[in-house]
Scaffold this motif. Structure first.
Motif, PDB file in Angstrom:
ATOM      1  N   MET A  12      27.287 -17.384 -32.109  1.00  0.00           N
ATOM      2  CA  MET A  12      28.464 -18.104 -32.587  1.00  0.00           C
ATOM      3  C   MET A  12      29.415 -17.101 -33.240  1.00  0.00           C
ATOM      4  O   MET A  12      28.970 -16.150 -33.892  1.00  0.00           O
ATOM      5  CB  MET A  12      28.052 -19.159 -33.609  1.00  0.00           C
ATOM      6  CG  MET A  12      27.286 -20.331 -33.015  1.00  0.00           C
ATOM      7  SD  MET A  12      28.387 -21.467 -32.130  1.00  0.00           S
ATOM      8  CE  MET A  12      29.235 -22.224 -33.490  1.00  0.00           C
TER       9      MET A  12
ATOM     10  N   VAL B  53      25.399 -22.875 -30.093  1.00  0.00           N
ATOM     11  CA  VAL B  53      26.157 -21.835 -29.402  1.00  0.00           C
ATOM     12  C   VAL B  53      26.519 -22.255 -27.983  1.00  0.00           C
ATOM     13  O   VAL B  53      27.582 -21.896 -27.452  1.00  0.00           O
ATOM     14  CB  VAL B  53      25.364 -20.506 -29.403  1.00  0.00           C
ATOM     15  CG1 VAL B  53      24.109 -20.624 -28.557  1.00  0.00           C
ATOM     16  CG2 VAL B  53      26.225 -19.360 -28.915  1.00  0.00           C
TER      17      VAL B  53
ATOM     18  N   PHE C 124      29.579 -24.288 -28.102  1.00  0.00           N
ATOM     19  CA  PHE C 124      30.747 -23.429 -28.312  1.00  0.00           C
ATOM     20  C   PHE C 124      31.223 -22.824 -26.986  1.00  0.00           C
ATOM     21  O   PHE C 124      32.419 -22.823 -26.684  1.00  0.00           O
ATOM     22  CB  PHE C 124      30.401 -22.313 -29.301  1.00  0.00           C
ATOM     23  CG  PHE C 124      31.422 -21.220 -29.364  1.00  0.00           C
ATOM     24  CD1 PHE C 124      32.600 -21.388 -30.058  1.00  0.00           C
ATOM     25  CD2 PHE C 124      31.210 -20.015 -28.700  1.00  0.00           C
ATOM     26  CE1 PHE C 124      33.551 -20.379 -30.106  1.00  0.00           C
ATOM     27  CE2 PHE C 124      32.156 -18.996 -28.745  1.00  0.00           C
ATOM     28  CZ  PHE C 124      33.326 -19.186 -29.449  1.00  0.00           C
TER      29      PHE C 124
END
Length: 557
Positions: free
Chosen positions: A377, A400, A403
């Motif tokens: 991240m 993550v 993301f």
């Protein structure tokens, strides 16, 4: 017969785009240039060339520079005369103009024309390269008008203009297109679609930092290895040791040809293990550039780089199909709209959990197999406490993977599709849409028929009645209703002869050009660094011979 053989040999050199003259052409020279060496070769099995060129039965052999230029003059004028006659026979045409700088630092303006033959086949032909000291709208307009008038054409017969997006070309008030339309309101201006698509993808690099960084690494990688013959040798040797195909090479990026970026990505994907081993070898053994190799290696050995590489490869496989069509001489406005929409639809289908998971899985496999850095991240940035609205700068993500899906994968897709939608709408011209509708739709709107009739002087009632009858006849064929099928149907002599007004409408629609990037590739081939002193007249003759050899038969009788 001897002159005919000389001209055939000269024409062969011209069509192959190779040098004609040699640096030294005296008797002691071991290489007298392609033209004379070709004559020497042909003399072995051609008695006429052997008698007059080798044995010199006559005083003159007609192979000196003045005669060679005279023959090039003849062939170039022969081709140009044929081109201009075809354009005059077609009556209406479009102009295609773009400019670039050649290797001699001269600003070259390429002027081409697009016309449609009696059989409704579109042709794009080269009129010439013209040097100019200025590229402002007024200077370019004057140049274009001189080219048109010097070739015996009329500016009133122009139906389309195709340029790049430069302000001097497409400016609303003082650009070339505005000045031409002041003399001829029917000269519709189209922004080159290949240029538009390139701008869409260039914007992708500017807007998304992950894409910009990925392309930066690709270019740095190519520049680092290509800059040294020693490093190239290491790369090639490792390629031969680890792969059965030693022909794969790294490709440079290009700001004007997005296809080069597609090839660059594919090359890195295919040779990634070789690249890693090459950089590792250089970093361990090269005391001078080892740190640069180590830095590149650190940038490549990340989850983010591999993920962006495969994401861009997936997207550009689709946009590259559209890009290649947009550079084709057979490009049509109707098909451009369909293909651009299909490309957007295909990219929208990629915006799914399954498509994302496929790339995520491939990336993880590569990262795990090569022991790359795992995805992380980004560090959260916070606004200063003293500012109103201080706090976390980034939105919250579950993990993550979330993301990467939202901030990279979806963002790249959304930016690409939106850019194509927005920029392709620049050419959403009302009159072109109206022509397209009356030629394709089963029941075109009356407003479209009236619009086309008003602008181009067609009889409204005749056009309306012909469309109704033509569509009924086409429907009986039970074929899919689209532009290509209707064009193929009206090309039949027995059909087209009954609908002359529709033939004119098809001809008009096909005449308008969609791409202005045509002649620059051959400019670099013919006026290369060994021939930077080539004059404009010889350059144009050579380009015509080189480009038009497949469409125009040259005779010497």
């Amino acid at each position: 017969m001897y002159l005919s053989n000389l001209l055939d040999s000269l024409l062969f050199c011209g069509r192959q785009g190779i040098d004609i003259r040699g640096y030294r052409e005296d008797e002691s020279s071991l290489n007298k240039g392609n033209y004379l060496e070709l004559l020497n070769l042909r003399a072995k099995d051609n008695t006429i060339i052997n008698r007059f060129f080798i044995e010199k039965e006559k005083t003159f052999r007609y192979v000196s520079v003045p005669y060679t230029n005279m023959f090039l003059n003849y062939t170039g004028k022969n081709i140009k005369h044929s081109i201009i006659n075809d354009i005059k026979e077609a009556i209406i045409f479009s102009i295609i103009v773009d400019e670039t700088q050649d290797l001699a630092r001269h600003e070259q303006v390429s002027v081409c024309a697009r016309y449609v033959s009696k059989t409704l086949e579109p042709h794009e032909v080269f009129l010439g390269f013209y040097r100019t000291a200025s590229t402002d709208g007024e200077s370019l307009t004057t140049l274009i008008k001189e080219v048109i008038s010097s070739n015996g054409l009329s500016i009133n017969n122009i139906r389309g203009q195709c340029y790049d997006g430069a302000a001097s070309m497409r400016g609303s008030y003082s650009g070339v297109h505005a000045r031409i339309r002041a003399d001829n309101k029917l000269a519709v201006c189209v922004h080159c679609y290949a240029h538009i698509l390139n701008l869409c993808l260039v914007d992708l690099s500017k807007v998304i930092s992950h894409v910009r960084n990925t392309f930066g690494i690709l270019q740095s990688l190519y520049s680092f290895i290509d800059a040294s013959s020693k490093r190239c040798s290491i790369f090639e040797q490792i390629m031969l040791e680890t792969s059965s195909n030693g022909k794969n090479k790294l490709k440079s990026l290009s700001d004007t040809r997005w296809n080069c970026r597609t090839e660059s990505i594919k090359a890195v994907i295919k040779t990634l293990p070789v690249i890693l081993k090459t950089l590792q070898t250089i970093s361990e053994n090269d005391p001078l550039h080892g740190s640069d190799a180590s830095s590149l290696l650190n940038n490549i050995q990340t989850f983010q780089f591999v993920f962006c590489l495969y994401t861009l490869n997936k997207i550009m496989e689709q946009t590259n199909i559209l890009s290649k069509y947009l550079q084709s001489p057979s490009i049509k406005y109707a098909t451009v709209n369909i293909m651009s929409q299909k490309t957007i639809d295909e990219l929208n289908e990629y915006r799914s959990e399954n498509a994302f998971n496929e790339i995520w899985k491939v990336t993880q496999e590569i990262v795990n197999s090569h022991d790359f850095l795992s995805p992380k991240m980004p560090r959260k940035r916070s606004l200063p406490v003293k500012n109103i609205g201080s706090g976390s700068f980034h939105p919250e993500f579950k993990d993550v993977k979330d993301f990467y899906r939202i901030e990279i994968y979806y963002l790249i897709l959304d930016t690409t599709t939106q850019a194509i939608k927005d920029k392709f709408n620049e050419n959403d011209l009302k009159i072109l849409n109206s022509i397209n509708n009356i030629l394709v739709d089963k029941n075109p709107d009356v407003s479209d028929i009236q619009e086309v009739s008003s602008v181009y002087g067609f009889d409204v009632n005749e056009l309306k009645s012909k469309i109704i009858i033509f569509n009924r006849m086409f429907t009986s064929l039970k074929k899919e209703v689209n532009f290509e099928n209707k064009l193929a149907y009206i090309k039949k002599v027995e059909v087209g002869s009954g609908f002359p007004i529709l033939v004119d409408a098809f001809k008009l629609f096909l005449t308008i050009s969609m791409n202005c990037e045509r002649s620059f590739s051959c400019l670099r081939r013919l006026k290369n660094y060994l021939r930077t002193t080539m004059g404009q007249i010889i350059l144009n003759y050579r380009v015509r011979v080189y480009q038009e050899d497949m469409t125009i038969e040259i005779t010497f009788k």
